[in-house]
Motif scaffolding. Structure first.
Motif, PDB file in Angstrom:
ATOM      1  N   SER A 108       6.056   9.423  -2.045  1.00 53.14           N
ATOM      2  CA  SER A 108       7.288   8.694  -2.371  1.00 53.14           C
ATOM      3  C   SER A 108       7.014   7.391  -3.103  1.00 53.14           C
ATOM      4  O   SER A 108       7.861   6.899  -3.824  1.00 53.14           O
ATOM      5  CB  SER A 108       8.046   8.360  -1.090  1.00 53.14           C
ATOM      6  N   ARG A 109       5.848   6.869  -2.906  1.00 54.76           N
ATOM      7  CA  ARG A 109       5.449   5.544  -3.403  1.00 54.76           C
ATOM      8  C   ARG A 109       6.326   4.424  -2.855  1.00 54.76           C
ATOM      9  O   ARG A 109       6.366   3.336  -3.395  1.00 54.76           O
ATOM     10  CB  ARG A 109       5.357   5.530  -4.924  1.00 54.76           C
ATOM     11  N   PHE A 110       7.011   4.701  -1.772  1.00 53.77           N
ATOM     12  CA  PHE A 110       7.533   3.622  -0.948  1.00 53.77           C
ATOM     13  C   PHE A 110       6.319   2.962  -0.282  1.00 53.77           C
ATOM     14  O   PHE A 110       5.201   3.462  -0.371  1.00 53.77           O
ATOM     15  CB  PHE A 110       8.451   4.174   0.151  1.00 53.77           C
ATOM     16  N   PHE A 135       0.884  -1.166   0.000  1.00 52.25           N
ATOM     17  CA  PHE A 135       0.000   0.000   0.000  1.00 52.25           C
ATOM     18  C   PHE A 135       0.918   1.211   0.000  1.00 52.25           C
ATOM     19  O   PHE A 135       1.653   1.453   0.954  1.00 52.25           O
ATOM     20  CB  PHE A 135      -0.908   0.007   1.233  1.00 52.25           C
ATOM     21  N   GLN A 140       2.735   4.852  -0.058  1.00 50.43           N
ATOM     22  CA  GLN A 140       2.672   6.232   0.419  1.00 50.43           C
ATOM     23  C   GLN A 140       2.553   7.079  -0.848  1.00 50.43           C
ATOM     24  O   GLN A 140       3.321   6.893  -1.800  1.00 50.43           O
ATOM     25  CB  GLN A 140       3.980   6.515   1.181  1.00 50.43           C
ATOM     26  N   PRO A 141       1.551   7.975  -0.911  1.00 56.18           N
ATOM     27  CA  PRO A 141       1.244   8.596  -2.195  1.00 56.18           C
ATOM     28  C   PRO A 141       2.342   9.497  -2.763  1.00 56.18           C
ATOM     29  O   PRO A 141       2.400   9.663  -3.984  1.00 56.18           O
ATOM     30  CB  PRO A 141      -0.028   9.401  -1.913  1.00 56.18           C
ATOM     31  N   LEU A 174      -3.747  -1.347   8.335  1.00 62.57           N
ATOM     32  CA  LEU A 174      -3.301  -1.746   6.999  1.00 62.57           C
ATOM     33  C   LEU A 174      -2.481  -3.035   7.027  1.00 62.57           C
ATOM     34  O   LEU A 174      -2.523  -3.823   6.074  1.00 62.57           O
ATOM     35  CB  LEU A 174      -2.465  -0.634   6.350  1.00 62.57           C
ATOM     36  N   HIS A 230       1.412  10.799   6.527  1.00 61.74           N
ATOM     37  CA  HIS A 230       0.702   9.919   5.601  1.00 61.74           C
ATOM     38  C   HIS A 230      -0.137   8.868   6.294  1.00 61.74           C
ATOM     39  O   HIS A 230      -0.932   8.189   5.658  1.00 61.74           O
ATOM     40  CB  HIS A 230       1.709   9.256   4.659  1.00 61.74           C
ATOM     41  N   ARG A 288      -4.884  -9.686   2.106  1.00 58.73           N
ATOM     42  CA  ARG A 288      -4.859  -9.620   0.637  1.00 58.73           C
ATOM     43  C   ARG A 288      -3.708 -10.451   0.062  1.00 58.73           C
ATOM     44  O   ARG A 288      -3.848 -11.063  -0.993  1.00 58.73           O
ATOM     45  CB  ARG A 288      -4.741  -8.168   0.173  1.00 58.73           C
ATOM     46  N   VAL A 319      -4.988  -5.704   6.783  1.00 59.29           N
ATOM     47  CA  VAL A 319      -5.653  -5.730   5.471  1.00 59.29           C
ATOM     48  C   VAL A 319      -4.699  -6.271   4.409  1.00 59.29           C
ATOM     49  O   VAL A 319      -5.065  -7.130   3.596  1.00 59.29           O
ATOM     50  CB  VAL A 319      -6.151  -4.317   5.093  1.00 59.29           C
ATOM     51  N   MET A 320      -3.483  -5.782   4.428  1.00 57.66           N
ATOM     52  CA  MET A 320      -2.526  -6.199   3.390  1.00 57.66           C
ATOM     53  C   MET A 320      -2.130  -7.671   3.566  1.00 57.66           C
ATOM     54  O   MET A 320      -1.896  -8.383   2.586  1.00 57.66           O
ATOM     55  CB  MET A 320      -1.271  -5.309   3.425  1.00 57.66           C
TER      56      MET A 320
END
Lengths: 787, 262
Positions: free
Chosen positions: B178-180, B173, B175-176, B249, B240, B256, B252-253
């Motif tokens: 850095s997308r790390f 999931f 981080q919007p 999360l 974030h 998934r 949830v992750m």
């Protein structure tokens, strides 16, 4: 049939060839022989007294040419503010000094303290690290409401408080609005934040100052949206250089979005220092510097109340906003939350009574000024959010509530001082229903449910005031500048044309769209017309590009100048054709004597103007070049209706934009493809504000999102394919092209659509959520869903 | 960037020698180190690039069927060539952007041990073996907290060996900005049990979620963890996401990842 040239054709953007193939010539591409480099040592604390600066070690470092401090700028002017707002009590705003380099105090993280000029940038940075600063930290003023509370630390010790102004509009309506709200059948109240943004143009700011020792002339190359304005502000108010000795060049500029309108300290520094050190001085902002030195945008905290009668007619609107000015007044900062915000609070609705209160506040943060939309997004967001909330409270359809209250007769004088010339809000809403397939929403909702996703639909309208602006009006409102535009149409001997415009293109496509207009007027090929801009040495005094004004104001000036050229050319043609001037017609590049087959080509007439052998020299001068200045007599009022469909992941709170449709009325359109591109860009930035972007400060005045690791810019996969339409056209009634402007619409109209959609999705899922502040990050949405 | 000497040895031995000099720093793909240098936040005397060492590059299959990846192998190469371990190849294919994937290396990522990086979750979730010029280190012993590992000064990751599980999946999931990974969970089912490794969430860096491992070892289904909850204590709270959100999360992750495991 789409046209293949002239007004209405989607001519391909000729400038993109050089931009996309690396052949653009940006300010950072300019390197002058014997040039030096400057590095600014900036404050890393938000608020401090400067007790001492010791540059003795740094002065001796390799490559150092000279180190400047605030003391070098004593007697030099303050960075000026271009707009004076008068408060509710008739008093002028508080206006602090803004030195080029900090004097006495630093007031925000990024405030420049010293400037190290050296042979190389790395040497300048090395020396900056050797400067010993003695800073005595002071409490940081960050929260706006705390800043104006009694006993707050003052950002500027010589002001009476941190309140820049307390503006009421229209002050005479204040009591009537209060009464109407008291007696209303229903009042919807909403408190919200309009998040602080950083513009982030792809090209960071750059300045190169050059001084000619032989002539005492200065040249500043800079990343500006309005080189003439920089010349006037910097020359007249900061450095005392008369305009004829100062040239400002803004060559290719890689995006501005407002943040390159303003006159910045770095520009004044490079120009000033070039003479002081006798060599050119260059500054190139790093991205990190940009986050703490480019003017930020938005940053309002607002309470809005909408009153309705028993039949759901809007009866009154009251709004109170705290607007962050940051530590100093940037060039147009005071005008953004007032005249570009309060005057738009009627929106698309016939609300009879409106009162807007704005308290502008100084804080220890980066100055805040115009960012794409500038005041109008803030007005639209709060209005369209409160209307949506009202519809939900009253259990009525949000679209129907809007339609019921639409202004339908034009011209329409709002209770907030502006007069809309044209518009058709039902037409854009009808068009939106079609392109957004609103009737298909329920089916898509069911489909989303099957995949376990919460779907929502958000709809809103917007109106903006563009084509800025009538000079006499804005003068009364406090502008310290005229807001006309200029153009010189220079016809060359062989018939090709150079148009020198005061408008500036930094991504808008002027070099393509402006020639389309001239091509249409004369009937020659667009390729024969070149747009020249961005240099005070070549263009007449112009006010530049912002506020979606270029075509509406700059294009109008060009049309006026072209009309003068054509009138003169007709005189020449009448001589060559031995006919009466009144009988000469110009079409498809040919001057014809009406009703005959006698004609002479455009190129023959232009050649005659410059080789005047057979020429009525006793009646008209040779040459074919005309200048016009155009001052609009009203703003233009683009409007539209937008819708957004989102899906919310109930497990994570993540919002995805499934679709976005925009039905705009921009009046007449010169290049539909460029207009679509402008809307796309605006929508991406509006969606960015709604879901991703946020410039966040901690209580000490440190920027928490000072790089792309934490400041989330929208990426291609964050935005959907857009449905955009601009076929609803109510032409502007007061400019020659009937155009309204399209540059900011997308950024103005889209944030409320996104937030309305998310609230809709959550309410449909049974969640008691009426508002979430932007950006709607997954974490915030999840927290809202889970109480 | 401060001035530094640059060396590009072609053998591990030469690299070790070069790294023995004072204030020498190993350079993998440079996707973290180069920006750090540009910001003047590091000042090595010598940068020793590991990019010229052929023996540290490439993907192969070991004697016991494990996927062996040279320490200087780029993410793009792993994505393209580690097909024997699809979950690992898939993870590599979604690290950063194309520039990061073409320059960044697995050894660089594991040596840096960014608390939000992807590879540490794969290595810990697979109990990979980190091979250095000196020794073999089990992943369980290797990760020692945020930006901290068992590596000693001058020690080089030459190879990483991943035992291939029956099933595995990584869910990130992002981080919007850095997308790390805001939270990333790597789940791997081996014949002797399930491992669950979590990145992005904890102030201690990558870690295992032992309760989930137990539950999933007994019953490898998302339902098996439905009764579990992750405490927010010690989890990262920032712009974030709050610790509570990250804790949510993680669960949830993990669910998934189990569902998506193949």
């Amino acid at each position: 049939m789409p046209k293949d040239g002239g007004i209405g054709a989607s001519s391909k953007r000729r400038e993109d060839v050089r931009f996309l193939t690396g052949r653009g010539r940006y300010t950072d591409d300019i390197n002058i022989n014997n040039q030096t480099y400057v590095h600014f040592l900036r404050s890393d604390v938000a608020h401090a007294t400067i007790k001492g600066i010791d540059t003795s070690s740094a002065d001796a470092m390799p490559g150092v040419v000279r180190i400047f401090t605030g003391a070098d700028f004593e007697g030099i002017g303050s960075i000026p503010c271009g707009w004076q707002v008068t408060d509710r009590h008739g008093e002028p705003m508080q206006e602090p000094a803004h030195p080029v380099l900090a004097q006495g105090k630093v007031r925000h993280v990024g405030d420049p303290i010293c400037a190290v000029v050296a042979e190389s940038l790395e040497q300048a940075r090395d020396a900056a690290e050797a400067i010993e600063l003695d800073l005595e930290e002071l409490p940081a003023v960050v929260d706006m409401k705390a800043a104006v509370a009694d006993g707050s630390t003052k950002v500027h010790d010589d002001l009476t408080s941190n309140l820049c102004y307390d503006w009421g509009f229209v002050e005479e309506n204040r009591e009537a609005v209060d009464e109407a709200i008291k007696s209303a059948a229903h009042v919807t109240t909403l408190e919200l934040v309009n998040n602080r943004l950083v513009a982030n143009p792809m090209e960071p700011r750059v300045a190169v100052g050059d001084w000619n020792a032989g002539t005492d002339d200065y040249t500043l190359y800079t990343t500006s949206q309005n080189p003439h304005v920089i010349r006037l502000l910097m020359g007249a108010f900061v450095l005392g250089i008369p305009e004829h000795k100062l040239r400002v060049v803004a060559p290719d500029v890689g995006g501005g979005f407002g943040t390159k309108i303003f006159h910045y300290a770095e520009e004044a520094f490079c120009t000033f220092a070039a003479k002081q050190v006798g060599r050119p001085v260059k500054w190139t902002s790093s991205r990190s510097e940009a986050f703490m030195s480019d003017a930020h945008g938005r940053d309002h905290v607002t309470k809005i109340e909408l009153a309705l009668d028993a039949d759901n007619n809007f009866t009154a609107l009251r709004t109170e906003t705290y607007a962050n000015m940051g530590a100093y007044l940037s060039t147009f900062a005071p005008s953004i939350p007032t005249w570009l915000h309060g005057t738009l609070m009627a929106g698309n609705y016939k609300t009879p009574l409106i009162y807007v209160n704005v308290k502008a506040v100084f804080t220890n943060t980066v100055p805040v000024d115009a960012y794409r939309g500038a005041g109008r997004p803030e007005a639209t967001f709060q209005l369209e959010r409160v209307v949506d909330k009202a519809a939900r409270e009253l259990g009525v359809d949000p679209i129907e509530l809007r339609r019921q209250n639409f202004i339908t007769e034009f011209p329409y004088a709002t209770p907030v001082a502006v007069e809309y010339d044209t518009g058709d809000y039902h037409a854009t809403m009808d068009k939106l229903a079609e392109i957004g397939d609103l009737s298909g929403f329920e089916a898509r909702l069911e489909e989303s449910k099957k995949r376990g996703k919460l779907r929502g639909l958000g709809v809103n309208c917007y109106i903006e005031a563009c084509g800025i602006a009538p000079s006499n009006l804005v003068g009364q409102l406090g502008a310290r500048a005229g807001l006309y535009e200029s153009a010189t149409v220079r016809v060359n001997a062989t018939g090709s044309i150079s148009v020198m415009t005061g408008s500036h293109s930094h991504g808008q496509g002027h070099e393509t769209a402006f020639p389309q207009v001239i091509a249409e007027m004369i009937g020659i090929d667009e390729s024969q017309i070149e747009i020249v801009h961005g240099d005070t040495a070549t263009s007449p005094m112009g006010m530049g590009t912002y506020g979606s004004r270029s075509l509406a104001v700059g294009g109008s000036a060009m049309v006026r100048a072209a009309e003068k050229v054509i009138n003169k050319a007709k005189k020449i043609a009448s001589h060559l054709l031995e006919a009466s001037e009144a009988d000469i017609e110009l079409k498809d590049g040919q001057f014809t004597v009406a009703g005959t087959d006698k004609s002479v080509a455009w190129g023959d007439v232009t050649l005659a103007a410059y080789v005047p052998h057979n020429y009525p020299l006793e009646e008209i001068e040779p040459g074919l070049e005309e200048t016009a200045f155009y001052d609009p007599n009203n703003f233009t009022y683009p409007s539209g209706a937008y819708c957004c469909e989102v899906e919310v992941d109930p497990d994570t709170g993540k919002v995805t934009i499934e679709s976005f449709a925009a039905a705009d009325d921009f009046g007449n359109i010169v290049n539909p493809m460029i207009v679509s591109g402008q809307v796309h860009g605006g929508l991406a930035q509006g969606i960015g504000q709604a879901l991703l972007e946020n410039c966040s400060y901690d209580e000490n005045g440190q920027i928490l999102s000072a790089s792309y690791m934490d400041y989330a810019m929208p990426r291609a996969d964050d935005v959907p394919f857009y449905e955009v339409d601009h076929s609803c056209q109510t032409p502007c009634t007061h400019n020659p092209l009937g155009v309204k402007g399209c540059g900011e619409a997308g950024a103005i109209g889209s944030p409320p659509a996104v937030v309305n959609a998310v609230v809709d999705a959550l309410q449909r899922a049974g969640k008691d959520v009426t508002h979430i502040d932007m950006p709607l990050t997954p974490g915030k949405v999840w927290a809202a869903m889970n109480g | 960037m401060y001035a530094f000497e640059f060396e590009r040895p072609t053998t591990v031995d030469d690299a070790v020698k070069a790294l023995a000099s004072e204030d020498a720093q190993a350079l993998g793909g440079g996707q973290t180190l180069i920006p750090t240098l540009k910001q003047r936040l590091a000042a090595p005397e010598t940068l020793v690039s590991l990019g010229g060492i052929a023996e540290m590059k490439g993907v192969c299959i070991g004697d016991s069927g494990e996927v062996c990846i040279g320490g200087a192998t780029s993410h793009a190469t792993v994505a393209a060539e580690a097909g024997q371990y699809p979950a690992l190849a898939e993870l590599a294919a979604h690290i950063g952007d194309p520039a990061v994937r073409n320059r960044g290396t697995i050894g660089g990522s594991l040596a840096n041990n960014d608390p939000s990086a992807c590879y540490p979750a794969a290595a810990l979730g697979s109990n990979a073996t980190i091979i250095t010029n000196k020794r073999d280190i089990a992943a369980d012993d290797y990760f020692q907290g945020m930006f901290t590992t068992a590596l000693e000064e001058g020690e080089i990751i030459t190879e990483v060996r991943f035992p291939v599980p029956e099933k595995a999946n990584y869910q990130k999931f992002v981080q919007p900005a850095s997308r790390f990974a805001l939270v990333g969970v790597f789940v791997a089912k081996y014949s002797d049990g399930v491992r669950v490794a979590v990145t992005g969430a904890s102030e201690e860096g990558v870690h295992r979620w032992s309760e989930a491992e137990e539950a999933l070892s007994a019953d490898f289904s998302a339902d098996a963890i439905s009764g579990l909850s992750v405490p927010a204590d010690g989890l990262i709270g920032d712009l974030h996401g709050t610790p509570e959100y990250r804790a949510h999360l993680v669960k949830v992750m993990t669910g998934r990842a189990v569902t998506a495991s193949a």
